[in-house]
Design an enzyme around this catalytic site. Structure first.
Site, PDB file in Angstrom:
ATOM      1  N   ASN A   7      48.503-193.401  28.820  1.00  0.00           N
ATOM      2  CA  ASN A   7      47.105-193.730  29.101  1.00  0.00           C
ATOM      3  C   ASN A   7      46.600-194.582  27.936  1.00  0.00           C
ATOM      4  OD1 ASN A   7      44.415-193.793  29.696  1.00  0.00           O
ATOM      5  ND2 ASN A   7      44.151-191.582  29.878  1.00  0.00           N
ATOM      6  N   ARG A  91      48.458-194.829  33.527  1.00  0.00           N
ATOM      7  CA  ARG A  91      47.144-194.603  34.132  1.00  0.00           C
ATOM      8  C   ARG A  91      46.372-195.916  34.036  1.00  0.00           C
ATOM      9  NH1 ARG A  91      42.168-190.681  32.355  1.00  0.00           N
ATOM     10  NH2 ARG A  91      40.876-191.306  34.090  1.00  0.00           N
ATOM     11  N   HIS A 180      38.084-191.581  38.446  1.00  0.00           N
ATOM     12  CA  HIS A 180      38.647-190.223  38.327  1.00  0.00           C
ATOM     13  C   HIS A 180      39.449-189.849  39.573  1.00  0.00           C
ATOM     14  CE1 HIS A 180      34.860-189.185  35.729  1.00  0.00           C
ATOM     15  NE2 HIS A 180      35.874-189.457  34.929  1.00  0.00           N
ATOM     16  N   ARG A 241      25.873-191.754  29.833  1.00  0.00           N
ATOM     17  CA  ARG A 241      25.586-192.740  30.891  1.00  0.00           C
ATOM     18  C   ARG A 241      24.463-192.249  31.797  1.00  0.00           C
ATOM     19  NH1 ARG A 241      31.517-193.085  32.959  1.00  0.00           N
ATOM     20  NH2 ARG A 241      32.374-192.887  30.872  1.00  0.00           N
ATOM     21  N   GLU A 336      35.026-176.886  34.187  1.00  0.00           N
ATOM     22  CA  GLU A 336      35.957-175.768  34.000  1.00  0.00           C
ATOM     23  C   GLU A 336      35.430-174.724  33.023  1.00  0.00           C
ATOM     24  OE1 GLU A 336      39.796-177.377  32.760  1.00  0.00           O
ATOM     25  OE2 GLU A 336      39.571-178.958  34.255  1.00  0.00           O
ATOM     26  N   GLU A 388      45.535-184.421  35.255  1.00  0.00           N
ATOM     27  CA  GLU A 388      45.787-185.801  35.690  1.00  0.00           C
ATOM     28  C   GLU A 388      47.185-186.271  35.309  1.00  0.00           C
ATOM     29  OE1 GLU A 388      41.882-188.255  35.402  1.00  0.00           O
ATOM     30  OE2 GLU A 388      41.648-186.557  34.062  1.00  0.00           O
TER      31      GLU A 388
END
Ligand code: AMP
Length: 401
Positions: A7, A91, A180, A241, A336, A388
């Protein structure tokens, strides 16, 4: 079978070496400050302790070279040589309409990724550099691209089109894409398994709540809507954001504060969201949650309530989009780990019309898949740790096996 999952950011590179069949992680690590003074690599082999050292890294090729050295090191490495690595999975952030699934990298694929750089100018170029560095240093090992946008490519036109002149879609592909995707795909698949049903038979809403947050509506295994748009700024209130905003606010503030478009976008991306709403208190939900629970900060309380409200509002709209829902799923850092936010979302907004009641003992558990709704609850509420890297490794395995 071993897949190296990479990634790449503009100055960082995360990696994991995973067996997609046994799901074992042989080693993982991170290269930071690539191209900047004080570059660091950290590396943790399975069962071993973390090794961290400062090493100069001028570019991503240097970083990949160090990753290979770490993985093949005589004492702390986990493979004898590169021949034990079967494939590399990258990714990739933006695949636009070019990529609806994981894809083996070829010259044509690289050209198509390059075409998408316009839509993700900060991320796609870094992703491409990572691919090229691996091609150079790991010749002959298949490389695959897994796109954050791909899972959302099944959204119908009415969900992805913006209410602006259609010519911008025709000219520049301006539309909603969503991000995502690997996480939404993985979590919605796990949700069906937890419900004991085929993916094709369930409607689930996945709340990926982290520093960046997005929600998706997944009907019969296919994404029908998601909250992020052409870029990751749309939708939920996030760490920094703004999420959804009246476009008129942009003009109003720009004129009042004499700001140009770059300054406005920086404000909306970096100084807004929970950080902005809490009047600069924090973008980190641990800080916000602590102050909210202690009752010590009105600013933190405002941010927590606004965040929970926006999530609940999206859940309501996705119940409408799918004409029903079987399970609400929570994942990622906040989803989570924050029982209080799950309680605020479910008890304050979803308890009546979705008939949700939570088992607070189960809601307090951490780090495992669990259904936190009571047996009487009409809709299930699932906490599912996302993974992921494993999802990427599995996709690569499907491509190369
Ligand atoms: P992610 O982007 O998925 O890594 O999530 C990062 C966010 O998760 C940060 O805002 C963290 O503060 C938040 N987070 C992590 N652990 C907790 C926790 N125990 N309670 C609340 N938020 C948490």
């Amino acid at each position: 079978m071993k897949v190296l999952v990479i990634n790449c950011g503009s100055s960082s590179l995360k990696f994991q070496l995973i067996d997609p069949v046994t799901e074992e992680v042989a080693a993982k690590g991170l290269c930071e400050r690539i191209g900047i003074n004080g570059s660091m690599i950290s590396y943790t082999p399975a069962g071993g302790s973390k090794i961290k050292k400062e090493v100069p890294m001028e570019n991503h090729t240097d970083a990949i070279r160090l990753v290979i050295d770490a993985l093949t090191n005589e004492e702390t490495g986990v493979v004898k040589d590169l021949s034990e690595i079967d494939a590399v999975g990258h990714r990739l952030v933006h695949g636009a309409e070019e990529f609806a699934c994981a894809t083996l990298v070829t010259p044509e694929v690289k050209a198509a990724i390059e075409k998408c750089c316009d839509l993700a100018p900060l991320h796609n170029p870094a992703n491409l550099i990572g691919i090229e560095a691996c091609e150079k240093l790991m010749p002959g090992i298949p490389q695959a691209g897994i796109f954050d946008t791909a899972f959302h490519q099944t959204m119908p036109e009415e969900a992805y089109v913006y209410g602006i002149p259609y010519e911008y879609y025709k000219k520049y592909k301006v539309r909603r894409y969503g991000f995502h995707g690997t996480s939404h795909d993985y979590v919605s698949e796990r949700a069906a398994a937890m419900l004991g049903k085929a993916r094709e038979d369930v409607k689930v809403i996945v709340c990926h709540l982290g520093n960046g947050s997005s929600i998706s509506a997944v009907k019969n295994g296919k994404c029908v809507d998601t909250s992020m748009g052409m870029t990751p700024i749309e939708g939920l209130i996030m760490g920094t954001r703004c999420g959804d905003i009246d476009a008129g606010v942009i003009e109003f503030i720009a004129k009042k504060e004499n700001m140009n478009i770059d300054q406005i976008m920086k404000m909306l991306n970096k100084e807004s969201g929970a950080l902005g709403i809490s009047d600069g208190f924090s973008s980190d939900f641990r800080d916000l949650e602590d102050a909210f629970l202690d009752g010590t900060s009105e600013d933190a309380t405002r941010a927590m309530k606004a965040f929970a409200y926006r999530v609940a509002k999206y859940i309501g709209s996705y119940v409408a989009a799918m004409n029903g829902v079987d399970a609400i799923c929570f994942t990622a850092g906040v989803g989570e780990n924050s029982p209080i936010l799950r309680t605020m979302i479910c008890n304050d907004y979803l308890s009546n019309y979705l008939g949700i009641t939570l088992n607070e003992e189960l809601n307090a558990l951490r780090g495992k898949e669990v259904d936190i709704a009571t047996p009487e609850s009409k809709t299930r509420v699932l906490v599912i740790p996302t993974n992921e890297e494993l999802a990427i490794a599995r996709s690569v395995y499907q491509l190369v096996k």
